[in-house]
Enzyme design. Structure first.
Site, PDB file in Angstrom:
ATOM      1  N   ASP A 325       1.660  13.397  -5.614  1.00  0.00           N
ATOM      2  CA  ASP A 325       3.089  13.146  -5.766  1.00  0.00           C
ATOM      3  C   ASP A 325       3.605  13.380  -7.176  1.00  0.00           C
ATOM      4  O   ASP A 325       4.807  13.515  -7.380  1.00  0.00           O
ATOM      5  CB  ASP A 325       3.416  11.722  -5.305  1.00  0.00           C
ATOM      6  CG  ASP A 325       3.202  11.562  -3.799  1.00  0.00           C
ATOM      7  OD1 ASP A 325       3.587  12.486  -3.064  1.00  0.00           O
ATOM      8  OD2 ASP A 325       2.645  10.548  -3.375  1.00  0.00           O
ATOM      9  N   TYR A 409       8.310   7.903   1.638  1.00  0.00           N
ATOM     10  CA  TYR A 409       7.688   6.849   0.848  1.00  0.00           C
ATOM     11  C   TYR A 409       8.422   6.587  -0.454  1.00  0.00           C
ATOM     12  O   TYR A 409       9.013   7.497  -1.045  1.00  0.00           O
ATOM     13  CB  TYR A 409       6.240   7.227   0.516  1.00  0.00           C
ATOM     14  CG  TYR A 409       5.232   6.211   1.001  1.00  0.00           C
ATOM     15  CD1 TYR A 409       4.687   6.290   2.280  1.00  0.00           C
ATOM     16  CD2 TYR A 409       4.845   5.149   0.190  1.00  0.00           C
ATOM     17  CE1 TYR A 409       3.774   5.341   2.733  1.00  0.00           C
ATOM     18  CE2 TYR A 409       3.931   4.208   0.630  1.00  0.00           C
ATOM     19  CZ  TYR A 409       3.401   4.309   1.904  1.00  0.00           C
ATOM     20  OH  TYR A 409       2.511   3.369   2.345  1.00  0.00           O
TER      21      TYR A 409
END
Length: 682
Positions: A325, A409
């Site tokens: 990420d 998320y």
């Protein structure tokens, strides 16, 4: 008018500086079509910054003091007709208006993705005849529409070569409520279109199995009405059945005299005895620099370096499902614009970030970092039982926080400073777990059914915190400390109650594991400075949670491209611009390259050297129904606390004033049993 003030070496590039760097790159490639990916500060060499900082803190800076160069790292594609786009990386000396470094990156490495590429994924799926034809094999319920969510491709298979791919996850969204925030994740579809980024077209459609643990891994079991057994699962307040709780009364943070922190020189923060600078970049988010307590060096630099999220579903194509990420897309591009009174409470100072548009121009992203104070319970307390007097202080923290949203998320990252000279770095995971379609009535061992038709796959979140220490100077040593039992011995341990603390200085760059059974901790110590009370080297202790490391087979691509997850702690010798635990190029990587694993493999001497410590910790997330539709936060914390750095408790001078805003309840929350004469019960 006087000359413009030169920005501090540890401050972000300004809008004007970014635009100047863009203009120079355009001049260097006349006639070319250029897509810019990012432009941000390349921090000056540490050897140039440290002398500058020492002069600054000694109050000896003058207008003629040499300043490190202001450097911009510029990442961009050059587009050339039928020729594949070339990815370039340049370093621009802004005051000198010249390029000082230039690399054309080979196709074996992929540049971090951009939001513009994700937009192309959606466009390509929408116009793809291949996808339209395949989509005819299912029928959405009345009132539903298709939702396309772009994702990184993950770890490529060998047959993929070096092609730059993106994938899209597909969902159905119930439009009947008329609310655009209706939760489409509750309706996963078994289609994953694959886009060739260089052709800008969908080249295949992966159709994952929807069966359970007793079905073949490649079973195609979904029916025409693939969403008919799924169930609405809403999280926005206006769509929650029954509404939200009505018995929650306001809880307000008041600071009638304002905050205790001060901001100057755009990014210099001073609070209590702490002093540091904060910057923002698209790869790491918030970065803290030159951290000092009461004038003493503690850390040169502190940042979240990397993270990876590997999934454990063995079915094709989920073996590739693994996000980096930070490196895949640059988390700064996904940072929330924080909201007053929601993301942070009290008296808030916000910091903006500067990102880059596709044309290379600077774009201010508002309120990406928040700074605030908060109460964290009792700091220290003692009651003299003889006199009955209790002295108690509250533990106050200064919080530097940023939040990122990556599709489904959310991650909340906070650097928390306390009045006892400690730093705690906290990562919180929340948001919506990634789900795939599963046939009605089935279950699978690689996940948990959290809603009818929605299987949340088992996965891990593994983070790496980069700590560049400067404990009373830049020559430090990482020391491993274990507390171990001592066998009974008539002379040295006659009653068997003794244990001893064993210390071992790490001499060579390496990865090391935690051992909770020996209370293993690590200390960064300065052997040239001794504590006058204990006689031990001054130091700071790093307490990393002894969490599970990567579970994938060591020979798997998942493991090979995340070698930083092999150990809980790493120590390496400092090198400029060696910042990323997973390496510079994580998108579609097959092996970690240039990350902390390679840095440690150099075998550098790290005894009494300028070292970097890398703290690895994670969450093995086997989803539960309570994680749906939005999971309550899971918290992980790394503590950086003084160890023989001071001659006593550094917060002994914190006032023990009572909070004038606290009051007794008015009795409305208490029930009294007057018949029995009992006291009110809370």
């Amino acid at each position: 008018m006087g000359a413009p003030m030169v920005p501090h070496p540890l401050s972000d590039l300004t809008v004007a500086e970014i635009n100047r760097a863009r203009d120079l790159v355009l001049q260097l490639h006349p006639g070319s079509v250029i897509d810019f990916r990012s432009i941000y500060l390349l921090e000056p060499p540490k050897a140039d910054v440290v002398p500058f900082l020492e002069l600054e803190h000694a109050g000896k800076l003058t207008a003629s003091t040499p300043r490190p160069a202001r450097l911009a790292q510029v990442r961009y594609d050059i587009i050339g007709g039928t020729k594949a786009a070339e990815y370039h990386e340049s370093v621009i000396d802004i005051p000198a208006s010249k390029r000082v470094k230039h690399d054309v990156i080979g196709t074996e490495h992929h540049a971090s993705l951009t939001i513009f590429e994700f937009q192309k994924v959606v466009e390509c799926v929408e116009k793809s005849e291949l996808f339209k034809e395949r989509f005819k094999t299912v029928k959405l319920p009345p009132g539903f529409e298709l939702v396309i969510e772009p994702w990184p491709y993950g770890g490529p298979d060998q047959e993929d070569g070096d092609t730059r791919f993106f994938q899209a996850l597909c969902f159905g969204r119930d439009t009947r409520s008329g609310n655009p925030d209706s939760n489409f994740y509750a309706y996963p579809l078994p289609f994953i279109p694959i886009m060739d980024a260089r052709k800008n077209e969908i080249v295949r459609i992966d159709e994952p199995a929807t069966g359970g643990g007793n079905d073949a891994l490649d079973a195609k079991t979904h029916a025409l009405g693939v969403l008919d057994h799924c169930k609405t699962s809403e999280y926005v307040p206006e769509l929650i059945p029954g509404g939200v709780r009505k018995d929650v009364k306001p809880l307000t943070v008041l600071q009638p005299e304002g905050p205790s922190f001060a901001i100057s020189d755009s990014n210099l923060i001073e609070w209590q005895k702490w002093r540091f600078r904060v910057t923002f970049n698209p790869r790491e988010g918030a970065v803290l620099h030159d951290i000092r307590y009461d004038g003493r060096n503690v850390l040169y630099r502190l940042s979240m370096s990397d993270m990876t999220v590997p999934y454990a579903d063995p079915r094709n194509p989920f073996h590739r499902k693994q996000a980096f990420d930070f490196g895949d897309g640059g988390l700064g591009n996904c940072t929330n614009n924080l909201t007053l009174g929601c993301d942070c409470l009290g008296v808030i100072k916000y910091f903006d970030g500067v990102l880059t548009k596709a044309d290379g121009s600077a774009e201010v992203s508002k309120q990406v970092i928040c700074l605030h104070e908060q109460d964290d319970g009792i700091g220290w307390k003692h009651t003299n039982w003889r006199t009955g007097r209790a002295v108690v202080t509250r533990r106050r923290e200064l919080v530097v926080q940023f939040i990122i949203t990556l599709a489904n998320y959310e991650y909340v990252f906070a650097f928390k400073f306390d009045q006892s000279a400690g730093i705690m770095v906290e990562a919180r995971a929340t948001g919506i777990v990634s789900v795939v379609n599963i046939d009605e009535g089935k279950t699978a061992p690689w996940g948990n059914v959290v809603s009818p038709g929605a299987l949340a796959q088992n996965h891990q979140h593994i983070f790496c915190l980069r700590i560049d220490p400067s404990v009373d100077g830049h020559a430090n040593t990482l020391v491993q400390e274990d507390s171990v039992p001592v066998p009974m011995n008539k002379a040295t341990n006659p009653n068997g109650n003794r244990y001893e603390v064993q210390s071992k200085a790490i001499q060579t760059s390496a990865g090391i594991d935690l051992n909770p059974f020996s209370n293993r901790v690590f200390k960064v110590q300065n052997f040239s400075k001794r504590n006058p009370v204990s006689g031990k080297p001054v130091g700071y202790k790093i307490t990393t949670p002894p969490t599970q490391l990567l579970l994938a087979d060591p020979d798997s691509i998942q493991a090979q491209r995340a070698l930083f997850t092999k150990h809980h702690m790493w120590v390496t010798k400092h090198q400029d611009d060696e910042l990323y635990a997973g390496g510079r190029y994580t998108l579609q990587s097959r092996r970690e390259n240039g990350g902390v694993y390679d840095a440690a493999a150099r075998g550098d001497n790290v005894d009494n050297e300028d070292i970097v410590v890398w703290s690895v910790f994670g969450l093995t997330h086997n989803p539960r129904v309570e994680d749906w539709p939005v999971m309550p936060v899971e918290k992980l914390q790394v503590h950086i606390t003084p160890s023989d750095f001071f001659t006593g408790n550094p917060s002994i001078d914190v006032p023990s004033n009572a909070d004038i805003g606290s009051k007794l309840t008015n009795g409305s929350c208490c029930k009294s049993d007057t018949a029995s004469g009992d006291k009110p019960k809370l």
